[in-house]
Design a protein around this motif. Sequence first.
Motif, PDB file in Angstrom:
ATOM      1  N   ARG A   1     -19.004  24.139  52.534  1.00 15.58           N
ATOM      2  CA  ARG A   1     -19.248  24.974  51.353  1.00 15.58           C
ATOM      3  C   ARG A   1     -18.975  26.439  51.676  1.00 15.58           C
ATOM      4  O   ARG A   1     -19.221  26.902  52.777  1.00 15.58           O
ATOM      5  CB  ARG A   1     -20.692  24.840  50.894  1.00 15.58           C
ATOM      6  CG  ARG A   1     -20.895  23.594  50.067  1.00 15.58           C
ATOM      7  CD  ARG A   1     -22.300  23.501  49.589  1.00 15.58           C
ATOM      8  NE  ARG A   1     -23.219  23.228  50.697  1.00 15.58           N
ATOM      9  CZ  ARG A   1     -24.480  22.897  50.534  1.00 15.58           C
ATOM     10  NH1 ARG A   1     -24.976  22.809  49.323  1.00 15.58           N
ATOM     11  NH2 ARG A   1     -25.252  22.652  51.559  1.00 15.58           N
TER      12      ARG A   1
ATOM     13  N   PHE B   1     -17.972  30.428  49.279  1.00 16.59           N
ATOM     14  CA  PHE B   1     -17.858  30.963  47.908  1.00 16.59           C
ATOM     15  C   PHE B   1     -16.563  31.740  47.772  1.00 16.59           C
ATOM     16  O   PHE B   1     -16.020  32.257  48.754  1.00 16.59           O
ATOM     17  CB  PHE B   1     -19.068  31.813  47.525  1.00 16.59           C
ATOM     18  CG  PHE B   1     -19.265  33.035  48.364  1.00 16.59           C
ATOM     19  CD1 PHE B   1     -18.614  34.229  48.057  1.00 16.59           C
ATOM     20  CD2 PHE B   1     -20.124  33.003  49.458  1.00 16.59           C
ATOM     21  CE1 PHE B   1     -18.814  35.361  48.839  1.00 16.59           C
ATOM     22  CE2 PHE B   1     -20.323  34.131  50.240  1.00 16.59           C
ATOM     23  CZ  PHE B   1     -19.679  35.322  49.935  1.00 16.59           C
TER      24      PHE B   1
ATOM     25  N   ASN C   1     -14.859  34.825  45.470  1.00 13.47           N
ATOM     26  CA  ASN C   1     -15.162  35.903  44.520  1.00 13.47           C
ATOM     27  C   ASN C   1     -14.050  35.911  43.472  1.00 13.47           C
ATOM     28  O   ASN C   1     -12.935  36.331  43.746  1.00 13.47           O
ATOM     29  CB  ASN C   1     -15.234  37.239  45.267  1.00 13.47           C
ATOM     30  CG  ASN C   1     -15.704  38.355  44.363  1.00 13.47           C
ATOM     31  OD1 ASN C   1     -14.888  39.057  43.780  1.00 13.47           O
ATOM     32  ND2 ASN C   1     -17.004  38.510  44.243  1.00 13.47           N
TER      33      ASN C   1
ATOM     34  N   PHE D   1     -22.714  30.889  43.549  1.00 14.63           N
ATOM     35  CA  PHE D   1     -23.115  30.352  44.845  1.00 14.63           C
ATOM     36  C   PHE D   1     -24.629  30.453  44.996  1.00 14.63           C
ATOM     37  O   PHE D   1     -25.212  31.492  44.693  1.00 14.63           O
ATOM     38  CB  PHE D   1     -22.392  31.152  45.947  1.00 14.63           C
ATOM     39  CG  PHE D   1     -22.517  30.543  47.319  1.00 14.63           C
ATOM     40  CD1 PHE D   1     -21.957  29.309  47.615  1.00 14.63           C
ATOM     41  CD2 PHE D   1     -23.185  31.217  48.333  1.00 14.63           C
ATOM     42  CE1 PHE D   1     -22.055  28.752  48.882  1.00 14.63           C
ATOM     43  CE2 PHE D   1     -23.289  30.671  49.608  1.00 14.63           C
ATOM     44  CZ  PHE D   1     -22.721  29.426  49.880  1.00 14.63           C
TER      45      PHE D   1
ATOM     46  N   ASP E   1     -19.227  35.512  42.446  1.00 13.10           N
ATOM     47  CA  ASP E   1     -19.170  34.716  43.674  1.00 13.10           C
ATOM     48  C   ASP E   1     -19.521  33.271  43.327  1.00 13.10           C
ATOM     49  O   ASP E   1     -20.693  32.919  43.203  1.00 13.10           O
ATOM     50  CB  ASP E   1     -20.176  35.254  44.705  1.00 13.10           C
ATOM     51  CG  ASP E   1     -19.718  36.587  45.277  1.00 13.10           C
ATOM     52  OD1 ASP E   1     -18.494  36.784  45.392  1.00 13.10           O
ATOM     53  OD2 ASP E   1     -20.574  37.429  45.594  1.00 13.10           O
ATOM     54  N   VAL E   2     -18.487  32.459  43.166  1.00 10.16           N
ATOM     55  CA  VAL E   2     -18.745  31.092  42.704  1.00 10.16           C
ATOM     56  C   VAL E   2     -18.643  30.089  43.849  1.00 10.16           C
ATOM     57  O   VAL E   2     -17.993  30.339  44.866  1.00 10.16           O
ATOM     58  CB  VAL E   2     -17.782  30.697  41.564  1.00 10.16           C
ATOM     59  CG1 VAL E   2     -17.976  31.589  40.361  1.00 10.16           C
ATOM     60  CG2 VAL E   2     -16.340  30.714  42.027  1.00 10.16           C
ATOM     61  N   LYS E   3     -19.284  28.948  43.620  1.00 11.93           N
ATOM     62  CA  LYS E   3     -19.333  27.907  44.652  1.00 11.93           C
ATOM     63  C   LYS E   3     -17.950  27.313  44.896  1.00 11.93           C
ATOM     64  O   LYS E   3     -17.206  27.070  43.929  1.00 11.93           O
ATOM     65  CB  LYS E   3     -20.258  26.771  44.175  1.00 11.93           C
ATOM     66  CG  LYS E   3     -21.700  27.160  44.135  1.00 11.93           C
ATOM     67  CD  LYS E   3     -22.528  26.131  43.423  1.00 11.93           C
ATOM     68  CE  LYS E   3     -22.411  26.290  41.930  1.00 11.93           C
ATOM     69  NZ  LYS E   3     -23.575  25.905  41.173  1.00 11.93           N
ATOM     70  N   CYS E   4     -17.659  27.075  46.156  1.00 16.65           N
ATOM     71  CA  CYS E   4     -16.369  26.461  46.464  1.00 16.65           C
ATOM     72  C   CYS E   4     -16.512  25.542  47.659  1.00 16.65           C
ATOM     73  O   CYS E   4     -17.443  25.664  48.468  1.00 16.65           O
ATOM     74  CB  CYS E   4     -15.362  27.597  46.663  1.00 16.65           C
ATOM     75  SG  CYS E   4     -14.486  27.596  48.177  1.00 16.65           S
TER      76      CYS E   4
ATOM     77  N   TYR F   1     -18.145  23.150  41.148  1.00 14.58           N
ATOM     78  CA  TYR F   1     -17.483  23.660  42.357  1.00 14.58           C
ATOM     79  C   TYR F   1     -15.988  23.847  42.136  1.00 14.58           C
ATOM     80  O   TYR F   1     -15.376  23.161  41.312  1.00 14.58           O
ATOM     81  CB  TYR F   1     -17.680  22.672  43.516  1.00 14.58           C
ATOM     82  CG  TYR F   1     -18.967  22.916  44.279  1.00 14.58           C
ATOM     83  CD1 TYR F   1     -18.957  23.567  45.510  1.00 14.58           C
ATOM     84  CD2 TYR F   1     -20.191  22.516  43.757  1.00 14.58           C
ATOM     85  CE1 TYR F   1     -20.141  23.791  46.209  1.00 14.58           C
ATOM     86  CE2 TYR F   1     -21.365  22.748  44.449  1.00 14.58           C
ATOM     87  CZ  TYR F   1     -21.338  23.382  45.672  1.00 14.58           C
ATOM     88  OH  TYR F   1     -22.503  23.618  46.361  1.00 14.58           O
TER      89      TYR F   1
END
Lengths: 421, 227
Positions: free
Chosen positions: A108, A110, A112, A124, A141-144, A233
């Motif tokens: 995992r 994040f 931007n 995130f 800032d998203v989950k990736c 995600y």
Amino acid sequence: MKIGIVWNGIIRMYKKHKWLAFLLIVQCFVCTLLINMIFGTILKTHSSVSKFSRFIGSKSYYWVNDDPDDNIGFSRYMKNQNGEYKKLKDFYECLKREQSWKFLSVDRQFINIHSAGIPDKFLFQYEQGCPIESEDKSKKDVKCLHVSKNVFSEFGVTVSEGREFQNEDFHYDNGEYIPIILGHEYKDIFSLGQILDGEYLSETFKFKVIGFLPELTEIPVSGNTGTILCDRYIVMPAFSFNDNSEISFFDKASLDHYVSGVIISDLNFADVEERINRYILETGARKYSVNPEGSNVIKSLTSVSESELSRLIYIFIILTIFTIASISITVNGFIRENYYEYGVHLLSGATPRFLVKQIIGFITLIMSISFAISSIVGMFLISNLAPLVSLIFSVVVALLSSVFPINVVKKVDVNNLIRRQ
Amino acid sequence: MDFLELKNICKTFGRGENEVKALKDINIKIGKGELIAITGKSGCGKSTLLNIIGGLSLPSSGAYIFEGSKISSYNQNELASFRNRNIGFVVQSFALINDMTIFDNIALPLKYAGKKSFEINKRVKELTDKMELSDKTSFFPSQLSGGQCQRASIARALACNPRVFLADEPTGALDEQTGKNILNIFKSLNEGGMTVIIVTHDLEIASMCNRRIEMKDGTIFNDYNLK
């Protein structure tokens, strides 16, 4: 004509107690919907287990992670003292080359993303209650998840729209787009082919949406004892970097993450640990550990689902008993309230069977309405099997909740009924 | 053969210490077209006896024979059919369903008898004309006087042309004049050949009948012809 009398009796009973009947319908609807949700969860858990069974079989499952407390080692690595970067890269190659296991780089992170329109649920650490928020509100800032080539094939992950990652997606050259596959809930925000600006590990990239994952896609992730639900995600390739250029911060940070992953193997934990330690010694890489937690993913998933299942079965039994008891008690109340009227019917030539039919009809009407609503709502919100589950539940509840009121009706004494007025 | 015969009828309520013997060894023979009053003090068993004759309840022991058929061995469904075809019942409280119109109340036995709509309409019209309730068919019981309610109740009892007409304290809730009018209806029914049995504790009403059965403590104390 007699069916007409029964039907009229049911409608009159309903009209006479319309609020109670309405509340009964609402209660049955809620219970049926909950039953559908429970069934949906059981089905989902079962499909997760069977999916992983299919893809992993009886193999064991280990997590590879760096030591989070080894700040000195990490600092030395990031400064690339004594060729630490090359050592780790060699170690990474050893992990990938080993024949007795499959190494899947999946971890995992994040990204931007420069888009103000992304809701908070994609941030995130949102689920942990402490989402990371950028100072610049136009960036999120998203989950990736970054994944190596074999993750999709090993875990049977597919796309619902667009395409999966191809070999060329795992090599990045300056100026190219990084292909990304988005979780199901992103469908309402971004579209296929859309280009997004963003930063990953402090490096600016352009990301291109090449696909969407089906709803409820789950992927096991390093450091996690189970799987993560990918609906919120962004999945990106664990792409390789240009060996000829100067080693950048991005190169070092990304490699550090890529080494975190999953080993699937027939070997036992001691053998895997022994080989990992041997590779560390041979390459001189900094300390990485292999974790036995959830060493058999099937066992881990099954034990989770078994405990969940038994809890859900208890809830199911309690809900069913509660629904049956509510209907029985309420309808019994209706019967007692209508004793005089039943007496008049019996006096006029009705048989006790007529009253039984009326009671069954009333309960059937309540359950039919709740069945119809819960089927429609369940089909949209839970699963296509909702009408079937609702039907079975409704029939069982209708049958069982009729037993007590029917017994009461069968024992009525006409003489007493008339005198009760 | 007697029209209606009760042989050694006993009726017991409750069990053990709570057991109450409401009827003790009752033997009665009733002929077609009789006008009978059953009298006695409260709790002497007269209503219990009427309920057994009307098929509303079964005796604990003994035999109830109606035109050669042993009613006391009937099941609940057979009793319901027996009531519908042979018995007209009128009670003190009228036994009308309050949220049904007078038409629907009178039509109820006809519906259970499986009559068609046009037959029901025709029969209800005949009965409401006879009971002077033609303009009240769409009314609810709460909108009628006590006398009108009792006439509606009689109309319903007569709907299926019963062989026996049973009345349990039919004038108990009515004023004197209305009560007399109701009794005149019973008399005219009897003059038309119908067997009428009235339970009452009013001796004046009993004196209008041809036969009086006097009950005491669940037994027949006296049974004599008045005319």
